[in-house]
Design a protein around this motif. Structure first.
Motif, PDB file in Angstrom:
ATOM      1  N   PHE A   1       6.347  31.199  10.958  1.00  0.00           N
ATOM      2  CA  PHE A   1       6.794  32.567  11.248  1.00  0.00           C
ATOM      3  C   PHE A   1       6.913  32.784  12.750  1.00  0.00           C
ATOM      4  O   PHE A   1       7.910  33.322  13.240  1.00  0.00           O
ATOM      5  N   VAL A   2       5.909  32.369  13.506  1.00  0.00           N
ATOM      6  CA  VAL A   2       5.929  32.537  14.957  1.00  0.00           C
ATOM      7  C   VAL A   2       7.120  31.800  15.559  1.00  0.00           C
ATOM      8  O   VAL A   2       7.856  32.348  16.398  1.00  0.00           O
ATOM      9  N   ALA A   3       7.335  30.565  15.135  1.00  0.00           N
ATOM     10  CA  ALA A   3       8.442  29.779  15.670  1.00  0.00           C
ATOM     11  C   ALA A   3       9.785  30.412  15.312  1.00  0.00           C
ATOM     12  O   ALA A   3      10.698  30.485  16.153  1.00  0.00           O
ATOM     13  N   ASP A   4       9.914  30.886  14.074  1.00  0.00           N
ATOM     14  CA  ASP A   4      11.180  31.473  13.631  1.00  0.00           C
ATOM     15  C   ASP A   4      11.502  32.749  14.402  1.00  0.00           C
ATOM     16  O   ASP A   4      12.641  32.956  14.850  1.00  0.00           O
ATOM     17  N   VAL A   5      10.512  33.617  14.547  1.00  0.00           N
ATOM     18  CA  VAL A   5      10.753  34.876  15.248  1.00  0.00           C
ATOM     19  C   VAL A   5      11.035  34.621  16.725  1.00  0.00           C
ATOM     20  O   VAL A   5      11.912  35.249  17.330  1.00  0.00           O
ATOM     21  N   SER A   6      10.295  33.682  17.319  1.00  0.00           N
ATOM     22  CA  SER A   6      10.537  33.359  18.725  1.00  0.00           C
ATOM     23  C   SER A   6      11.958  32.849  18.918  1.00  0.00           C
ATOM     24  O   SER A   6      12.654  33.241  19.870  1.00  0.00           O
ATOM     25  N   ALA A   7      12.414  31.972  18.024  1.00  0.00           N
ATOM     26  CA  ALA A   7      13.785  31.454  18.111  1.00  0.00           C
ATOM     27  C   ALA A   7      14.794  32.565  17.885  1.00  0.00           C
ATOM     28  O   ALA A   7      15.856  32.616  18.540  1.00  0.00           O
ATOM     29  N   MET A   8      14.490  33.472  16.950  1.00  0.00           N
ATOM     30  CA  MET A   8      15.376  34.588  16.644  1.00  0.00           C
ATOM     31  C   MET A   8      15.615  35.469  17.870  1.00  0.00           C
ATOM     32  O   MET A   8      16.694  36.026  18.065  1.00  0.00           O
ATOM     33  N   ALA A   9      14.571  35.572  18.707  1.00  0.00           N
ATOM     34  CA  ALA A   9      14.650  36.451  19.882  1.00  0.00           C
ATOM     35  C   ALA A   9      15.061  35.728  21.151  1.00  0.00           C
ATOM     36  O   ALA A   9      15.201  36.358  22.205  1.00  0.00           O
ATOM     37  N   ALA A  10      15.296  34.410  21.083  1.00  0.00           N
ATOM     38  CA  ALA A  10      15.482  33.614  22.304  1.00  0.00           C
ATOM     39  C   ALA A  10      16.691  34.061  23.115  1.00  0.00           C
ATOM     40  O   ALA A  10      16.592  34.274  24.333  1.00  0.00           O
ATOM     41  N   ASP A  11      17.838  34.185  22.477  1.00  0.00           N
ATOM     42  CA  ASP A  11      19.046  34.549  23.222  1.00  0.00           C
ATOM     43  C   ASP A  11      18.902  35.918  23.866  1.00  0.00           C
ATOM     44  O   ASP A  11      19.282  36.118  25.028  1.00  0.00           O
ATOM     45  N   ARG A  12      18.371  36.834  23.097  1.00  0.00           N
ATOM     46  CA  ARG A  12      18.222  38.180  23.649  1.00  0.00           C
ATOM     47  C   ARG A  12      17.234  38.176  24.812  1.00  0.00           C
ATOM     48  O   ARG A  12      17.444  38.845  25.827  1.00  0.00           O
ATOM     49  N   ALA A  13      16.137  37.422  24.689  1.00  0.00           N
ATOM     50  CA  ALA A  13      15.159  37.351  25.774  1.00  0.00           C
ATOM     51  C   ALA A  13      15.777  36.745  27.029  1.00  0.00           C
ATOM     52  O   ALA A  13      15.519  37.205  28.149  1.00  0.00           O
ATOM     53  N   ASP A  14      16.605  35.706  26.854  1.00  0.00           N
ATOM     54  CA  ASP A  14      17.250  35.084  28.015  1.00  0.00           C
ATOM     55  C   ASP A  14      18.177  36.081  28.704  1.00  0.00           C
ATOM     56  O   ASP A  14      18.253  36.118  29.949  1.00  0.00           O
ATOM     57  N   ARG A  15      18.869  36.889  27.931  1.00  0.00           N
ATOM     58  CA  ARG A  15      19.735  37.913  28.530  1.00  0.00           C
ATOM     59  C   ARG A  15      18.902  38.962  29.265  1.00  0.00           C
ATOM     60  O   ARG A  15      19.290  39.431  30.349  1.00  0.00           O
ATOM     61  N   ASP A  16      17.763  39.320  28.685  1.00  0.00           N
ATOM     62  CA  ASP A  16      16.878  40.274  29.350  1.00  0.00           C
ATOM     63  C   ASP A  16      16.429  39.731  30.710  1.00  0.00           C
ATOM     64  O   ASP A  16      16.450  40.447  31.719  1.00  0.00           O
ATOM     65  N   VAL A  17      16.011  38.478  30.737  1.00  0.00           N
ATOM     66  CA  VAL A  17      15.532  37.874  31.974  1.00  0.00           C
ATOM     67  C   VAL A  17      16.661  37.797  33.005  1.00  0.00           C
ATOM     68  O   VAL A  17      16.452  38.077  34.199  1.00  0.00           O
ATOM     69  N   ALA A  18      17.857  37.446  32.563  1.00  0.00           N
ATOM     70  CA  ALA A  18      18.989  37.376  33.490  1.00  0.00           C
ATOM     71  C   ALA A  18      19.275  38.744  34.095  1.00  0.00           C
ATOM     72  O   ALA A  18      19.572  38.857  35.301  1.00  0.00           O
ATOM     73  N   THR A  19      19.168  39.783  33.281  1.00  0.00           N
ATOM     74  CA  THR A  19      19.404  41.136  33.783  1.00  0.00           C
ATOM     75  C   THR A  19      18.326  41.532  34.792  1.00  0.00           C
ATOM     76  O   THR A  19      18.623  42.142  35.831  1.00  0.00           O
ATOM     77  N   LEU A  20      17.088  41.189  34.502  1.00  0.00           N
ATOM     78  CA  LEU A  20      16.011  41.509  35.423  1.00  0.00           C
ATOM     79  C   LEU A  20      16.179  40.761  36.747  1.00  0.00           C
ATOM     80  O   LEU A  20      15.931  41.323  37.823  1.00  0.00           O
ATOM     81  N   LEU A  21      16.586  39.503  36.675  1.00  0.00           N
ATOM     82  CA  LEU A  21      16.783  38.730  37.899  1.00  0.00           C
ATOM     83  C   LEU A  21      17.930  39.317  38.728  1.00  0.00           C
ATOM     84  O   LEU A  21      17.845  39.408  39.965  1.00  0.00           O
ATOM     85  N   GLU A  22      18.977  39.716  38.047  1.00  0.00           N
ATOM     86  CA  GLU A  22      20.097  40.353  38.749  1.00  0.00           C
ATOM     87  C   GLU A  22      19.612  41.597  39.492  1.00  0.00           C
ATOM     88  O   GLU A  22      19.990  41.843  40.647  1.00  0.00           O
ATOM     89  N   ARG A  23      18.760  42.386  38.829  1.00  0.00           N
ATOM     90  CA  ARG A  23      18.245  43.593  39.485  1.00  0.00           C
ATOM     91  C   ARG A  23      17.299  43.241  40.632  1.00  0.00           C
ATOM     92  O   ARG A  23      17.302  43.902  41.692  1.00  0.00           O
ATOM     93  N   LYS A  24      16.515  42.197  40.479  1.00  0.00           N
ATOM     94  CA  LYS A  24      15.603  41.789  41.551  1.00  0.00           C
ATOM     95  C   LYS A  24      16.377  41.397  42.800  1.00  0.00           C
ATOM     96  O   LYS A  24      15.931  41.653  43.933  1.00  0.00           O
ATOM     97  N   ARG A  25      17.535  40.785  42.608  1.00  0.00           N
ATOM     98  CA  ARG A  25      18.329  40.347  43.749  1.00  0.00           C
ATOM     99  C   ARG A  25      18.934  41.513  44.525  1.00  0.00           C
ATOM    100  O   ARG A  25      19.401  41.331  45.660  1.00  0.00           O
TER     101      ARG A  25
END
Length: 644
Positions: free
Chosen positions: A274-298
């Motif tokens: 379950f943990v692995a499945d949910v983590s994978a399910m959220a991976a793309d969205r999490a990567d987009r979140d991080v990219a947005t945060l990095l863009e704002r940090k810059r």
């Protein structure tokens, strides 16, 4: 029904009174259980179960009081006495669960004519006794008893070391740049010209959210991560080793497999999947979140190449403000603590037809504590208490604690919320939107405990249901914080009196949706950490923390791995922290039973109460969900939420 006055007496009493009451509760339970064993064969099953249920209730309610005192009482002598009495009570309960005579008496009951809640109680009790080792030889049972007593003490020590370890940062006043005016006013410079910011939630969360000084945020973040260090290093090692020994004695390969055997999920393998499945399910969205945060940090630091964990709260708030036109600082004036409290009670009253009557005459263990009696149509349903502000040596997060478990016609349920919200003083106590969500969440537990107080059997109380379902009702109630019609009933501006408008709520909700991929991955880190710390003998906790973080967190792990030492859930939840996300999956599905255009509809609330809350643990959780939805629960609603 009436209240249990002994509970109030003990909560405001002396160590000797507590010790005497615990001894009396243990004696009452032993006498009652002996009567059950001796008479069960000659009684109808229901009468025999009554003897068993009351014996268990005597211990359970005594333990509730000791646990609460240990977590919240300001008197260190009484907390120490509570820690000792709690251990004695748990040992007595373990002795019953390991008693072959009790098991034989339960197993011999003729259940052919009993109702489903009674049959479920007996079936569940027999299963749990086998899981504890009642069918093992006497030498093994004795070792199990020893281990249980030791593990209770170690768990208490682990939590105590965290609660006692509030840390402080002495900062230049300039480090408060970005913080709201009321926060700055509450943190004046001391004689040395420095301001003191602590790791208590009302200090920590706003600072990590609003402070523009990245170095100051990092300083406080690192202080918070090191709570419990080094005191909990040896404690956790001993706790993990003891749990592993107990699990292997009982025929399980790991504690994680053992402790999930009586949960909805069923096994360590299923939980890990379950943990692995949910983590994978959220991976793309999490990567987009991080990219947005990095863009704002810059924007602030053009040379930035990554985000760090102390950046996340601040950058998320900036993105929500700038991209969604929502600044959480602007809505804090709508969430003054007293209005939120009154509004939440009014919402519960409107939905469920209940009222909360203040009882300032009831003695309390600290002046901060408030007491309310809960009524429905003039009948007393229960008593609640609110202990909502931080202080030294108090439980440092947010939780509902039972005081008395209800039973139809016998006992009225009582419980308390222990939280750490801003304290009303000369300045209004303005809450973060996340604080309001937490208040609703914990109030969901409170309502569950009160509403199941009419069950036939005390041991079928709501908190006795599968532990990976317990969070679902509380997570469900969080949805009302996102509803404009609900918020309009109490969220009024402290200066103007104007209610929060639907457009602001819509922006707040849209802004809240940002970052949920990252949030899910963070939760899966916690879930994996708790599972893998309990995954075998001689676990290297530092290596497990690092590996779990690197697998689930979509940003570089911070060396100095001590977070697990301040991870209080490793006591109460041990290996099943996955339950928060598992319960959220169910909560999102339960939400489909409500009308999104009218969340305050009393008819739908009554149906939910009758199907899910009122039965407590009188049936398996999956059955309760099926009764409400008319089908098995699915991941569909959760996927829609995650993908939206």
């Amino acid at each position: 029904m009436s209240h249990t006055p002994a509970a109030t007496t003990l909560l405001t009493g002396t160590p000797d009174q507590l010790r005497t009451a615990a001894a009396q509760a243990i004696d009452t339970a032993r006498t009652g259980m002996a009567a059950f064993v001796a008479r069960a064969g000659g009684l109808p099953a229901v009468e025999a179960v009554e003897l068993y249920d009351e014996a268990r209730a005597a211990l359970d309610n005594a333990q509730h009081v000791s646990t609460l005192i240990r977590q919240a009482h300001p008197d260190p002598e009484l907390r120490a006495a509570a820690e000792a009495t709690e251990q004695l009570i748990v040992q007595a309960g373990t002795a019953f669960t390991l008693d072959p005579a009790v098991y034989a008496a339960l197993a011999a009951l003729d259940l052919s004519g009993v109702d489903d809640p009674t049959r479920h109680l007996v079936t569940r009790a027999l299963r749990d006794m086998r899981l504890l080792g009642v069918d093992r030889d006497e030498e093994t049972r004795e070792r199990i008893r020893e281990l249980h007593g030791r593990l209770v003490g170690l768990g208490q020590a682990f939590g105590r070391n965290i609660a006692a370890d509030t840390r402080e940062a002495a900062l230049d006043p300039a480090a408060l740049a970005g913080l709201p005016a009321d926060y700055v006013a509450a943190h004046p410079p001391g004689p040395d010209g420095r301001v003191t910011v602590t790791t208590n939630y009302p200090d920590l969360v706003p600072f990590l959210t609003y402070a523009t000084d990245s170095a100051a945020r990092e300083s406080l973040w690192r202080l918070n991560r090191r709570r419990g260090h080094p005191a909990n290093v040896a404690v956790l090692d001993d706790l993990l080793a003891g749990r592993h020994e107990l699990a292997t004695l009982l025929g399980f390969g790991t504690w994680a497999d053992y402790v999930t055997a009586n949960k909805m999920i069923g096994s360590e393998l299923a939980a890990a999947g379950f943990v692995a499945d949910v983590s994978a399910m959220a991976a793309d969205r999490a990567d987009r979140d991080v990219a947005t945060l990095l863009e704002r940090k810059r924007v602030d630091d053009p040379a930035a190449g990554e985000i760090r964990p102390w950046d996340i709260g601040y950058l998320t708030d900036r993105v929500r403000s700038e991209r969604f036109a929502f600044d959480s600082r602007t809505v804090r004036p709508f969430f003054e603590y007293e209005r939120v409290k009154a509004g939440l009670m009014a919402v519960a009253g409107r939905m469920f037809g209940i009222e909360f009557r203040a009882r300032p005459d009831v003695p309390v263990w600290h002046p901060d504590v408030e007491t309310f009696d809960v009524y429905e149509d003039g009948a007393l349903l229960g008593r609640i208490r609110l202990d909502m502000f931080p202080r030294a040596d108090k439980f440092s997060h947010a939780a509902m604690y039972r005081i008395v478990t209800g039973k139809r016609g016998v006992r009225t349920p009582e419980c308390v919320l222990l939280c750490n919200f801003p304290r009303p003083a000369a300045e209004p106590a303005l809450m973060q939107p996340s604080d309001v969500v937490t208040f609703f969440h914990e109030f969901g537990h409170l309502l569950h405990h009160v509403f199941c107080g009419q069950v036939r059997w005390s041991v079928n109380s709501g908190m006795a249901i599968e532990r990976d379902f317990i969070e679902a009702p509380s997570q469900l109630l969080e949805e009302w914080v996102r509803d404009p019609a609900t918020l309009a009933t109490f969220a009024t501006h402290q200066d103007t009196g104007a209610p929060i408008d639907a457009e602001t709520v819509a922006r707040m909700r849209a802004a809240e949706e940002f970052g949920k991929g990252l949030d899910v991955r963070q939760q899966m880190f916690y879930a994996a950490l708790s599972l893998e710390l309990h995954g075998g003998p001689d676990v290297d906790a530092v290596a497990v923390e690092r590996a779990s973080a690197e697998r689930h967190l979509p940003y570089r792990y911070v060396e100095d791995p001590t977070m697990h030492l301040s991870f209080g859930h490793l006591d109460g939840y041990s290996a099943f922290v996955y339950t928060y996300m598992w319960s959220l999956v169910i909560a999102k599905d339960l939400m489909t039973a409500f009308d999104p255009a009218n969340l305050l509809d009393p008819a739908r609330a009554a149906r939910y109460r009758a199907a899910v809350l009122a039965p407590g643990a009188s049936a398996p959780a999956a059955d309760l969900v099926r009764d409400l939805l008319g089908r098995e629960f699915t991941f569909d609603a959760y996927r829609r939420w995650l993908d939206a």
